[in-house]
Design an enzyme around this catalytic site. Structure first.
Site, PDB file in Angstrom:
ATOM      1  N   HIS A   1       0.765  -1.317  -0.049  1.00  0.00           N
ATOM      2  CA  HIS A   1      -0.067  -0.100  -0.127  1.00  0.00           C
ATOM      3  C   HIS A   1       0.774   1.321  -0.064  1.00  0.00           C
ATOM      4  O   HIS A   1       2.263   0.994   0.164  1.00  0.00           O
ATOM      5  CB  HIS A   1      -0.884   0.023   1.317  1.00  0.00           C
ATOM      6  CG  HIS A   1      -0.319   0.205   2.579  1.00  0.00           C
ATOM      7  ND1 HIS A   1       0.397  -0.991   2.930  1.00  0.00           N
ATOM      8  CD2 HIS A   1      -0.536   1.143   3.439  1.00  0.00           C
ATOM      9  CE1 HIS A   1       0.966  -0.342   4.564  1.00  0.00           C
ATOM     10  NE2 HIS A   1       0.225   0.801   4.580  1.00  0.00           N
TER      11      HIS A   1
ATOM     12  N   HIS B   1       1.453   3.840   1.880  1.00  0.00           N
ATOM     13  CA  HIS B   1       2.035   4.614   2.958  1.00  0.00           C
ATOM     14  C   HIS B   1       3.503   4.862   3.035  1.00  0.00           C
ATOM     15  O   HIS B   1       4.266   3.819   2.595  1.00  0.00           O
ATOM     16  CB  HIS B   1       1.515   4.126   4.533  1.00  0.00           C
ATOM     17  CG  HIS B   1       0.043   4.275   4.717  1.00  0.00           C
ATOM     18  ND1 HIS B   1      -0.651   3.572   5.574  1.00  0.00           N
ATOM     19  CD2 HIS B   1      -0.780   5.258   4.161  1.00  0.00           C
ATOM     20  CE1 HIS B   1      -1.724   3.974   5.465  1.00  0.00           C
ATOM     21  NE2 HIS B   1      -1.755   5.290   4.864  1.00  0.00           N
TER      22      HIS B   1
ATOM     23  N   ASP C   1       6.005   4.590   5.172  1.00  0.00           N
ATOM     24  CA  ASP C   1       6.746   3.335   5.710  1.00  0.00           C
ATOM     25  C   ASP C   1       6.718   2.445   5.157  1.00  0.00           C
ATOM     26  O   ASP C   1       7.589   1.376   5.499  1.00  0.00           O
ATOM     27  CB  ASP C   1       6.469   3.439   7.132  1.00  0.00           C
ATOM     28  CG  ASP C   1       4.836   3.038   7.385  1.00  0.00           C
ATOM     29  OD1 ASP C   1       4.158   3.436   6.826  1.00  0.00           O
ATOM     30  OD2 ASP C   1       4.522   2.095   8.270  1.00  0.00           O
ATOM     31  N   HIS C   2       6.196   2.345   3.836  1.00  0.00           N
ATOM     32  CA  HIS C   2       6.261   1.108   3.068  1.00  0.00           C
ATOM     33  C   HIS C   2       6.911   1.175   1.815  1.00  0.00           C
ATOM     34  O   HIS C   2       7.004   0.456   0.802  1.00  0.00           O
ATOM     35  CB  HIS C   2       4.859   0.440   2.923  1.00  0.00           C
ATOM     36  CG  HIS C   2       4.027  -0.199   4.208  1.00  0.00           C
ATOM     37  ND1 HIS C   2       4.189  -1.091   4.615  1.00  0.00           N
ATOM     38  CD2 HIS C   2       3.717   0.783   5.316  1.00  0.00           C
ATOM     39  CE1 HIS C   2       3.714  -1.322   5.891  1.00  0.00           C
ATOM     40  NE2 HIS C   2       3.409   0.047   6.368  1.00  0.00           N
TER      41      HIS C   2
ATOM     42  N   HIS D   1      -7.492  -0.903   5.740  1.00  0.00           N
ATOM     43  CA  HIS D   1      -6.110   0.065   6.251  1.00  0.00           C
ATOM     44  C   HIS D   1      -6.227   1.254   5.175  1.00  0.00           C
ATOM     45  O   HIS D   1      -6.310   2.398   5.573  1.00  0.00           O
ATOM     46  CB  HIS D   1      -5.058  -0.779   6.286  1.00  0.00           C
ATOM     47  CG  HIS D   1      -3.946   0.358   6.634  1.00  0.00           C
ATOM     48  ND1 HIS D   1      -3.833   0.808   8.011  1.00  0.00           N
ATOM     49  CD2 HIS D   1      -2.861   0.624   6.088  1.00  0.00           C
ATOM     50  CE1 HIS D   1      -2.638   1.326   8.111  1.00  0.00           C
ATOM     51  NE2 HIS D   1      -2.081   1.418   6.915  1.00  0.00           N
TER      52      HIS D   1
ATOM     53  N   ASP E   1      -0.177  -4.047   6.154  1.00  0.00           N
ATOM     54  CA  ASP E   1      -0.883  -3.422   7.268  1.00  0.00           C
ATOM     55  C   ASP E   1      -2.178  -3.828   7.449  1.00  0.00           C
ATOM     56  O   ASP E   1      -3.166  -3.273   7.965  1.00  0.00           O
ATOM     57  CB  ASP E   1      -0.671  -1.959   7.682  1.00  0.00           C
ATOM     58  CG  ASP E   1       0.830  -1.335   7.621  1.00  0.00           C
ATOM     59  OD1 ASP E   1       1.703  -2.182   7.900  1.00  0.00           O
ATOM     60  OD2 ASP E   1       0.904  -0.125   7.707  1.00  0.00           O
TER      61      ASP E   1
ATOM     62  N   HIS F   1       4.864  -4.653  10.484  1.00  0.00           N
ATOM     63  CA  HIS F   1       5.399  -4.114  12.040  1.00  0.00           C
ATOM     64  C   HIS F   1       5.314  -4.955  13.023  1.00  0.00           C
ATOM     65  O   HIS F   1       4.758  -6.064  12.826  1.00  0.00           O
ATOM     66  CB  HIS F   1       4.175  -3.234  12.163  1.00  0.00           C
ATOM     67  CG  HIS F   1       4.275  -1.890  11.293  1.00  0.00           C
ATOM     68  ND1 HIS F   1       4.991  -0.937  11.477  1.00  0.00           N
ATOM     69  CD2 HIS F   1       3.548  -1.698  10.375  1.00  0.00           C
ATOM     70  CE1 HIS F   1       4.779   0.096  10.649  1.00  0.00           C
ATOM     71  NE2 HIS F   1       3.705  -0.447   9.823  1.00  0.00           N
TER      72      HIS F   1
HETATM   73 FE    FE Z   1       2.934   0.737   8.073  1.00  0.00          FE
HETATM   74 ZN    ZN Z   2       0.258   1.728   6.778  1.00  0.00          ZN
END
Ligand code: FE
Ligand code: ZN
Length: 256
Positions: A55, A57, A59-60, A111, A128, A166
């Site tokens: 996805h 975001h 942090d990915h 998410h 996530d 995570h």
């Molecule tokens: Fe994440």
């Molecule tokens: Zn995420």
């Protein structure tokens, strides 16, 4: 079983490097940061075959551009989301073949609306969506959608191992125990995962069967979970989606 290595990033992210045991090239799943991936590749002598993204975001996705520039590998990502450098938009039922592995794409909105997961015979990269002992927050989707996505994952074969993005397991298990204080599988898992963290080991992956037994978000059909959600909400709940919505909001309150 594929060979899968964890590259820790930021506070609690895992970037997964996956390949068939016979391969020296690997898939990179959800590279939120490039530097720890490059360091790991150079230390182990692995080279990248492709980047897979669940996805949009940061942090990915934050490491995609620098990794793409350095290694010129194809980038696979959800068709419905803006993914930097994406060469191959993927959707439900698509297959990705690289590094000696074949992964099937599952659309798992909740998410985010375009979130996808990648599943082989024995593993699933859930990003996530399904976390070990928990699930992602509903940033874009609604409870009904997320519950359907989790049910899709939970329906995979018993032999499946869950690789999420995570390290949240202990925090999630604390909530699981609030919901089901009398579930012995949760108590036993807390002891086991605690010991792992004390040894500095990841608690990810986890077997899907353990998730079905201990993850409250996969247990909305269980009477004790329904009763706990009803007690928290102070009203009767008539559908699993409602139970799920109460659980998700309850955990959000505790995290706030
Ligand atoms: Fe994440
Ligand atoms: Zn995420």
């Amino acid at each position: 079983m594929p060979s899968i290595e964890a590259v820790p990033a930021f506070q609690d992210n895992y970037i997964w490097l996956a390949r068939a045991v016979s391969e020296r090239r690997c898939l990179i799943v959800d590279p939120g940061d490039a530097a720890p991936v490059v360091e790991h590749l150079e230390r182990t002598g692995l080279s990248p075959a492709a980047i897979l993204v669940t996805h949009h975001h940061a942090d990915h996705t934050g490491g995609i551009e620098p990794l793409k520039r350095r290694y010129r590998v194809p980038v696979f990502g959800p068709a419905g989301e803006p993914i930097p450098c994406r060469d191959h938009p993927v959707q439900e039922g698509d297959e990705v073949e690289a590094a000696g592995l074949r992964l099937r794409v599952l659309e798992v909105p909740g998410h985010t609306l375009g979130h996808v997961a990648y599943a082989s015979e024995s593993v699933i990269f859930t990003g996530d969506t399904l976390f070990t002992a928990g699930c992602g927050r509903l940033f874009e989707g609604d409870p009904e959608q997320m519950l359907q996505s989790l049910e899709k994952i939970a329906a995979l074969p018993d032999t499946t191992w869950v690789y999420c993005a995570h390290e949240y397991t202990l925090d999630n298990l604390r909530f699981a125990q609030v919901v089901e204080p009398d579930n012995p599988a949760i108590r036993a898992r807390i002891a086991r995962e605690n010991a792992r963290r004390l040894r500095g080991e990841p608690t990810v992956p986890a077997p899907l069967t353990l998730e079905r037994d201990t993850n409250p978000f996969l247990r909305t059909h269980v009477p004790a979970v329904r009763e706990a959600a009803e007690a928290h909400a102070g009203r009767p709940l008539t559908s699993e989606a409602e139970i799920f919505a109460v659980l998700r909001a309850w955990k959000d309150e505790l995290d706030a």
